[in-house]
Design a protein around this motif. Structure first.
Motif, PDB file in Angstrom:
ATOM      1  N   THR A  13       0.832  -1.206   0.000  1.00  0.00           N
ATOM      2  CA  THR A  13       0.000   0.000   0.000  1.00  0.00           C
ATOM      3  C   THR A  13       0.867   1.257   0.000  1.00  0.00           C
ATOM      4  O   THR A  13       0.648   2.194  -0.775  1.00  0.00           O
ATOM      5  N   LEU A  14       1.895   1.251   0.865  1.00  0.00           N
ATOM      6  CA  LEU A  14       2.772   2.416   0.969  1.00  0.00           C
ATOM      7  C   LEU A  14       3.541   2.653  -0.328  1.00  0.00           C
ATOM      8  O   LEU A  14       3.623   3.778  -0.813  1.00  0.00           O
ATOM      9  N   PRO A  39      -6.275   2.760  -4.937  1.00  0.00           N
ATOM     10  CA  PRO A  39      -7.300   1.799  -4.500  1.00  0.00           C
ATOM     11  C   PRO A  39      -7.518   0.674  -5.513  1.00  0.00           C
ATOM     12  O   PRO A  39      -7.603  -0.495  -5.136  1.00  0.00           O
ATOM     13  N   VAL A  42      -4.517  -1.797  -5.372  1.00  0.00           N
ATOM     14  CA  VAL A  42      -4.487  -2.566  -4.118  1.00  0.00           C
ATOM     15  C   VAL A  42      -5.637  -3.570  -4.099  1.00  0.00           C
ATOM     16  O   VAL A  42      -5.444  -4.747  -3.751  1.00  0.00           O
ATOM     17  N   ILE A  43      -6.827  -3.137  -4.513  1.00  0.00           N
ATOM     18  CA  ILE A  43      -7.971  -4.057  -4.551  1.00  0.00           C
ATOM     19  C   ILE A  43      -7.666  -5.210  -5.512  1.00  0.00           C
ATOM     20  O   ILE A  43      -7.906  -6.377  -5.199  1.00  0.00           O
ATOM     21  N   VAL A  46      -5.325  -7.656  -3.829  1.00  0.00           N
ATOM     22  CA  VAL A  46      -5.997  -8.426  -2.776  1.00  0.00           C
ATOM     23  C   VAL A  46      -6.891  -9.504  -3.385  1.00  0.00           C
ATOM     24  O   VAL A  46      -6.944 -10.636  -2.910  1.00  0.00           O
ATOM     25  N   TYR A  53      -9.777 -10.002   3.821  1.00  0.00           N
ATOM     26  CA  TYR A  53      -9.710  -8.590   4.190  1.00  0.00           C
ATOM     27  C   TYR A  53      -9.127  -8.398   5.584  1.00  0.00           C
ATOM     28  O   TYR A  53      -8.379  -7.454   5.811  1.00  0.00           O
ATOM     29  N   TYR A  56      -5.496  -8.227   5.307  1.00  0.00           N
ATOM     30  CA  TYR A  56      -5.059  -6.947   4.733  1.00  0.00           C
ATOM     31  C   TYR A  56      -5.125  -5.844   5.787  1.00  0.00           C
ATOM     32  O   TYR A  56      -4.246  -4.994   5.877  1.00  0.00           O
ATOM     33  N   PHE A  57      -6.193  -5.865   6.598  1.00  0.00           N
ATOM     34  CA  PHE A  57      -6.434  -4.764   7.534  1.00  0.00           C
ATOM     35  C   PHE A  57      -5.574  -4.860   8.788  1.00  0.00           C
ATOM     36  O   PHE A  57      -5.405  -3.878   9.509  1.00  0.00           O
ATOM     37  N   THR A  60      -2.564  -2.548   8.098  1.00  0.00           N
ATOM     38  CA  THR A  60      -2.918  -1.272   7.471  1.00  0.00           C
ATOM     39  C   THR A  60      -3.900  -0.482   8.325  1.00  0.00           C
ATOM     40  O   THR A  60      -4.153   0.689   8.030  1.00  0.00           O
ATOM     41  N   LEU A  63      -2.920   2.950   9.300  1.00  0.00           N
ATOM     42  CA  LEU A  63      -3.139   4.060   8.372  1.00  0.00           C
ATOM     43  C   LEU A  63      -4.522   4.654   8.599  1.00  0.00           C
ATOM     44  O   LEU A  63      -4.691   5.868   8.667  1.00  0.00           O
ATOM     45  N   SER A  64      -5.537   3.776   8.730  1.00  0.00           N
ATOM     46  CA  SER A  64      -6.898   4.253   9.005  1.00  0.00           C
ATOM     47  C   SER A  64      -6.946   5.040  10.300  1.00  0.00           C
ATOM     48  O   SER A  64      -7.652   6.037  10.422  1.00  0.00           O
TER      49      SER A  64
ATOM     50  N   LEU B  77      -3.745   8.496   1.670  1.00  0.00           N
ATOM     51  CA  LEU B  77      -3.140   7.230   2.093  1.00  0.00           C
ATOM     52  C   LEU B  77      -3.927   6.600   3.238  1.00  0.00           C
ATOM     53  O   LEU B  77      -4.077   5.386   3.300  1.00  0.00           O
ATOM     54  N   PHE B  78      -4.463   7.456   4.124  1.00  0.00           N
ATOM     55  CA  PHE B  78      -5.112   6.933   5.328  1.00  0.00           C
ATOM     56  C   PHE B  78      -6.457   6.288   5.033  1.00  0.00           C
ATOM     57  O   PHE B  78      -6.954   5.523   5.837  1.00  0.00           O
ATOM     58  N   PRO B  81      -7.022   1.827   3.065  1.00  0.00           N
ATOM     59  CA  PRO B  81      -7.459   0.550   3.665  1.00  0.00           C
ATOM     60  C   PRO B  81      -8.973   0.411   3.733  1.00  0.00           C
ATOM     61  O   PRO B  81      -9.504  -0.677   3.509  1.00  0.00           O
ATOM     62  N   THR B  83     -11.168   1.659   1.665  1.00  0.00           N
ATOM     63  CA  THR B  83     -11.756   1.397   0.342  1.00  0.00           C
ATOM     64  C   THR B  83     -11.550  -0.061  -0.073  1.00  0.00           C
ATOM     65  O   THR B  83     -12.357  -0.604  -0.817  1.00  0.00           O
ATOM     66  N   VAL B  87     -13.889  -5.356  -1.205  1.00  0.00           N
ATOM     67  CA  VAL B  87     -13.766  -6.761  -1.646  1.00  0.00           C
ATOM     68  C   VAL B  87     -14.703  -7.679  -0.860  1.00  0.00           C
ATOM     69  O   VAL B  87     -14.992  -8.792  -1.281  1.00  0.00           O
TER      70      VAL B  87
END
Lengths: 227, 139
Positions: A13-14, A39, A42-43, A46, A53, A56-57, A60, A63-64, B77-78, B81, B83, B87
């Motif tokens: 992602t980075l 997006p 990355v999608i 994945v 998911y 993945y999360f 990451t 970041l959120s 960037l934040f 994840p 979005t 999936v």
């Protein structure tokens, strides 16, 4: 193994974000805009890699997490632009107070007219404001924050593409109106576009975006009652 | 020339510490919001706290400016994840997805049209008010 995969997801992602940003700055091609390209890539990764998911999360989510401090950070530009807010208080508040209900109501009504489910109607409602505000609104009104995040991004891309056309079609006199058009309809993506037009447009777009976000968060109980 | 990398390191360290400061404000705000005002999201509460601290002069702008600029510049960037969570909804591909995109396009055109026309009208009104004020001033 799963921990390694989760870390690889964060790294991917980075790196993709960094590359897309660099490429977009150099070429300016719309398809390399980080908002669209990252997006999608990355999608794609994945899906192709069959990565669940939650894996993945796992890493990451940091970041959120930074979206929280980013919302707090909006205080600084608002404070710096307090003169502009004072000078154009009337036009700005008119713009925000009109843009917010038009965005929410038209999203919900159109979704209803197209036969989309109630969850989708709710998740579309806060789609035109900046992500941290949209996510805060989504959790208040019982929408899915995940879906809202996706709709916010699609809105940003739509705003980037439609903004230029609408600016040509509408008989707008002031820079103020051009900035408000982009900031109200397409949050951060619109503000970036407005900055390309000029400094005043950029400031007005970012103010419309921020004030619209705050107003929507406070109107969330009203939206919940309506949807 | 030798000082140049040094300066860059110093700047990124100061940006980093400012990001940490804003993160601490956010943590404090989420505690406060959880305990006293669950109606206001933590981020918005934290924003008002910082705004108040800046306005009252308790917090110098230089203590948070570069950190805030970084957080806002990299905001895209934040939310990547979040979005990717799409999936989990494979049913969004196909007809439903098409209808969603249509809703977003139509609504975006509507928001752009109405907002910009209202703000343009508001701007003309602002000029009118200013002119009237000036005339009264002369009289």
């Amino acid at each position: 193994m799963e921990n390694l995969l989760a870390f690889a997801c964060l790294l991917l992602t980075l790196v993709l974000y960094w590359l897309a940003k660099k490429l977009y700055r150099r070429t300016g091609n719309w398809w390399s805009a980080p908002l669209l390209a990252v997006p999608l890539l990355v999608i794609g990764a994945v899906v192709v890699g069959h990565i669940p998911y939650h894996t993945y999360f796992q890493d990451t989510h940091w970041l959120s997490w930074l979206l929280g401090p980013a919302t707090v950070a909006f205080a600084i530009p608002i404070y710096e632009q307090r003169q502009v807010i004072r000078k154009h208080a009337l036009s700005l508040s008119c713009g925000v107070l009109v843009a917010m209900p038009v965005a929410v109501l038209s999203s919900v009504w159109l979704a209803r007219a197209f036969g989309l489910s109630e969850l989708l109607q709710k998740s579309l409602a806060p789609r035109s404001i900046s992500t941290p505000f949209a996510l805060a609104t989504a959790s208040t009104i019982g929408a899915s924050p995940d879906l809202t995040a996706v709709f916010v991004v699609i809105t940003g891309v739509a705003g980037m593409l439609l903004g230029e056309v609408m600016l040509m079609l509408l008989p707008l006199r002031s820079r103020l109106a051009k900035g408000a058009l982009l900031g109200a309809a397409a949050h951060g993506a619109g503000t970036a576009k407005a900055n390309e037009l000029g400094a005043e447009e950029g400031v007005v777009a970012s103010l419309t975006m921020m004030l619209g976000g705050i107003a929507t968060v406070f109107a969330a109980p009203l939206i919940a009652w309506f949807v | 020339m030798k000082n140049l990398p040094n300066l860059a390191v110093k700047q990124s360290l100061s940006t980093l510490s400012q990001v940490v400061l804003l993160s601490l404000v956010w943590l404090l705000a989420s505690r406060l919001s959880h305990a006293y005002v669950p109606e206001i999201p933590a981020g918005v509460l934290g924003m008002f706290l910082v705004l108040a601290a800046l306005a009252l002069g308790w917090l110098p702008l230089s203590w948070c400016k570069s950190g805030a600029r970084w957080l806002l510049a990299e905001m895209l960037l934040f939310f990547i994840p979040a979005t990717v969570a799409v999936v989990q909804y494979p049913q969004l591909l196909g007809s439903i997805g098409l209808r969603i995109v249509l809703v977003i396009l139509l609504s975006t055109v509507l928001v752009m049209t109405v907002t910009s026309l209202v703000v343009d009208a508001g701007y003309k009104f602002e000029i009118l008010l200013k002119r009237r004020k000036r005339q009264h001033g002369v009289l």
